[in-house]
Every structure is written in structure tokens, then in C-alpha cells.
Design a protein around this motif. Structure first.
Motif, mmCIF file in Angstrom:
data_model
loop_
_atom_site.group_PDB
_atom_site.id
_atom_site.type_symbol
_atom_site.label_atom_id
_atom_site.label_comp_id
_atom_site.label_asym_id
_atom_site.label_seq_id
_atom_site.Cartn_x
_atom_site.Cartn_y
_atom_site.Cartn_z
ATOM 1 N N GLY A 52 0.777 -1.228 0.000
ATOM 2 C CA GLY A 52 0.000 0.000 0.000
ATOM 3 C C GLY A 52 0.806 1.274 0.000
ATOM 4 O O GLY A 52 0.235 2.347 0.101
ATOM 5 N N HIS A 53 2.113 1.192 -0.130
ATOM 6 C CA HIS A 53 2.930 2.395 -0.113
ATOM 7 C C HIS A 53 3.268 2.901 -1.513
ATOM 8 O O HIS A 53 3.899 3.927 -1.647
ATOM 9 C CB HIS A 53 4.236 2.159 0.658
ATOM 10 C CG HIS A 53 4.023 1.984 2.119
ATOM 11 N ND1 HIS A 53 3.730 3.025 2.956
ATOM 12 C CD2 HIS A 53 4.032 0.884 2.898
ATOM 13 C CE1 HIS A 53 3.581 2.584 4.181
ATOM 14 N NE2 HIS A 53 3.757 1.279 4.181
ATOM 15 N N GLU A 54 2.858 2.163 -2.494
ATOM 16 C CA GLU A 54 3.189 2.573 -3.866
ATOM 17 C C GLU A 54 2.183 3.622 -4.340
ATOM 18 O O GLU A 54 0.992 3.490 -4.128
ATOM 19 C CB GLU A 54 3.144 1.367 -4.799
ATOM 20 C CG GLU A 54 4.164 0.317 -4.454
ATOM 21 C CD GLU A 54 4.027 -0.916 -5.334
ATOM 22 O OE1 GLU A 54 3.364 -0.822 -6.379
ATOM 23 O OE2 GLU A 54 4.571 -1.945 -4.967
ATOM 24 N N GLN A 55 2.688 4.652 -4.973
ATOM 25 C CA GLN A 55 1.823 5.670 -5.541
ATOM 26 C C GLN A 55 1.976 5.623 -7.051
ATOM 27 O O GLN A 55 3.087 5.632 -7.573
ATOM 28 C CB GLN A 55 2.192 7.059 -5.033
ATOM 29 C CG GLN A 55 1.875 7.263 -3.578
ATOM 30 C CD GLN A 55 2.199 8.679 -3.147
ATOM 31 O OE1 GLN A 55 2.879 9.421 -3.855
ATOM 32 N NE2 GLN A 55 1.705 9.054 -1.986
ATOM 33 N N LYS A 56 0.859 5.556 -7.719
ATOM 34 C CA LYS A 56 0.889 5.559 -9.175
ATOM 35 C C LYS A 56 0.671 6.989 -9.646
ATOM 36 O O LYS A 56 -0.228 7.679 -9.183
ATOM 37 C CB LYS A 56 -0.194 4.636 -9.733
ATOM 38 C CG LYS A 56 0.033 3.193 -9.368
ATOM 39 C CD LYS A 56 -1.041 2.319 -9.924
ATOM 40 C CE LYS A 56 -0.786 0.879 -9.516
ATOM 41 N NZ LYS A 56 -1.844 -0.007 -9.942
ATOM 42 N N VAL A 57 1.489 7.401 -10.554
ATOM 43 C CA VAL A 57 1.388 8.744 -11.093
ATOM 44 C C VAL A 57 0.779 8.650 -12.481
ATOM 45 O O VAL A 57 1.265 7.922 -13.344
ATOM 46 C CB VAL A 57 2.784 9.419 -11.156
ATOM 47 C CG1 VAL A 57 2.670 10.801 -11.765
ATOM 48 C CG2 VAL A 57 3.392 9.476 -9.774
ATOM 49 N N GLN A 58 -0.298 9.361 -12.664
ATOM 50 C CA GLN A 58 -0.976 9.362 -13.961
ATOM 51 C C GLN A 58 -0.265 10.350 -14.873
ATOM 52 O O GLN A 58 0.016 11.471 -14.486
ATOM 53 C CB GLN A 58 -2.441 9.764 -13.783
ATOM 54 C CG GLN A 58 -3.224 9.814 -15.063
ATOM 55 C CD GLN A 58 -3.395 8.445 -15.688
ATOM 56 O OE1 GLN A 58 -3.524 7.463 -14.981
ATOM 57 N NE2 GLN A 58 -3.388 8.381 -16.992
ATOM 58 N N SER A 59 0.034 9.915 -16.054
ATOM 59 C CA SER A 59 0.621 10.835 -17.022
ATOM 60 C C SER A 59 -0.307 10.917 -18.227
ATOM 61 O O SER A 59 -0.877 9.931 -18.665
ATOM 62 C CB SER A 59 2.013 10.359 -17.454
ATOM 63 O OG SER A 59 1.929 9.095 -18.060
ATOM 64 N N CYS A 60 -0.461 12.113 -18.687
ATOM 65 C CA CYS A 60 -1.338 12.355 -19.830
ATOM 66 C C CYS A 60 -0.487 12.737 -21.046
ATOM 67 O O CYS A 60 0.657 13.145 -20.919
ATOM 68 C CB CYS A 60 -2.315 13.488 -19.513
ATOM 69 S SG CYS A 60 -3.421 13.094 -18.143
ATOM 70 N N ALA A 61 -1.083 12.603 -22.189
ATOM 71 C CA ALA A 61 -0.402 12.957 -23.443
ATOM 72 C C ALA A 61 -0.151 14.462 -23.474
ATOM 73 O O ALA A 61 -0.835 15.231 -22.795
ATOM 74 C CB ALA A 61 -1.266 12.543 -24.630
ATOM 75 N N PRO A 62 0.820 14.899 -24.271
ATOM 76 C CA PRO A 62 1.063 16.346 -24.390
ATOM 77 C C PRO A 62 -0.200 17.067 -24.856
ATOM 78 O O PRO A 62 -0.920 16.595 -25.732
ATOM 79 C CB PRO A 62 2.164 16.444 -25.445
ATOM 80 C CG PRO A 62 2.844 15.108 -25.427
ATOM 81 C CD PRO A 62 1.769 14.128 -25.063
#
Length: 79
Positions: A52-62
Motif C-alpha cells: 500500500g505504499h506505492e503511488q501511481k502517477v498518472q501521465s497524460c499525453a502532451p
């Protein structure tokens, strides 16, 4: 010295429990079993603490940005 008999008698080793009384043997057996159990369960405790310590970072297209309300990428409007 052909045919000489070189027999060697090896005394039976004393087990560590031979010098102890019955209750002391039971206490030592319990401690060994408890130590073995705790050592076998230690890896599971370590895994449970790290989940539960992992954070997912959302990345969007340019040209897009993350919309937290809709939880999706939306096209950025530039003027």
C-alpha cells in the motif's frame, strides 16, 4: 602386522538434553518451537508492512491534463 585388529570404540555423544530434567526439556522444546514459528512468519509480516505504499502517477499525453474529478485526461484549452 598383517591381520592386526585395529578396532576403535567411539563413545555415544551426550545429547544436550541428557543432563536436563523433564520440565527443562519441555521448556526448551517449547522455546525452540516458538522461535521456529516466529522466524517462519517473519517474512509475511515484512510483506504486510510494505503493501500500500506505492503511488501511481498518472501521465497524460502532451496537450492534456489530469482531471481529478473525472479521473481521466482532458484536453487542455489554450487561448
Amino acid at each position: 602386522m598383517i591381520g592386526a585388529d585395529f578396532s576403535l570404540t567411539i563413545p555415544a555423544p551426550l545429547l544436550p538434553f541428557d543432563a536436563l530434567g523433564s520440565s527443562e526439556v519441555e521448556d526448551m522444546t517449547f522455546r525452540i518451537a516458538l522461535t521456529a514459528l516466529s522466524l517462519s512468519l517473519a517474512p509475511f509480516a515484512a510483506v504486510a508492512e510494505c503493501s500500500g505504499h506505492e503511488q501511481k502517477v498518472q501521465s497524460c499525453a502532451p496537450g492534456s491534463a489530469w482531471d481529478a474529478e473525472n479521473k481521466s485526461c482532458v484536453k487542455q484549452i489554450t487561448s
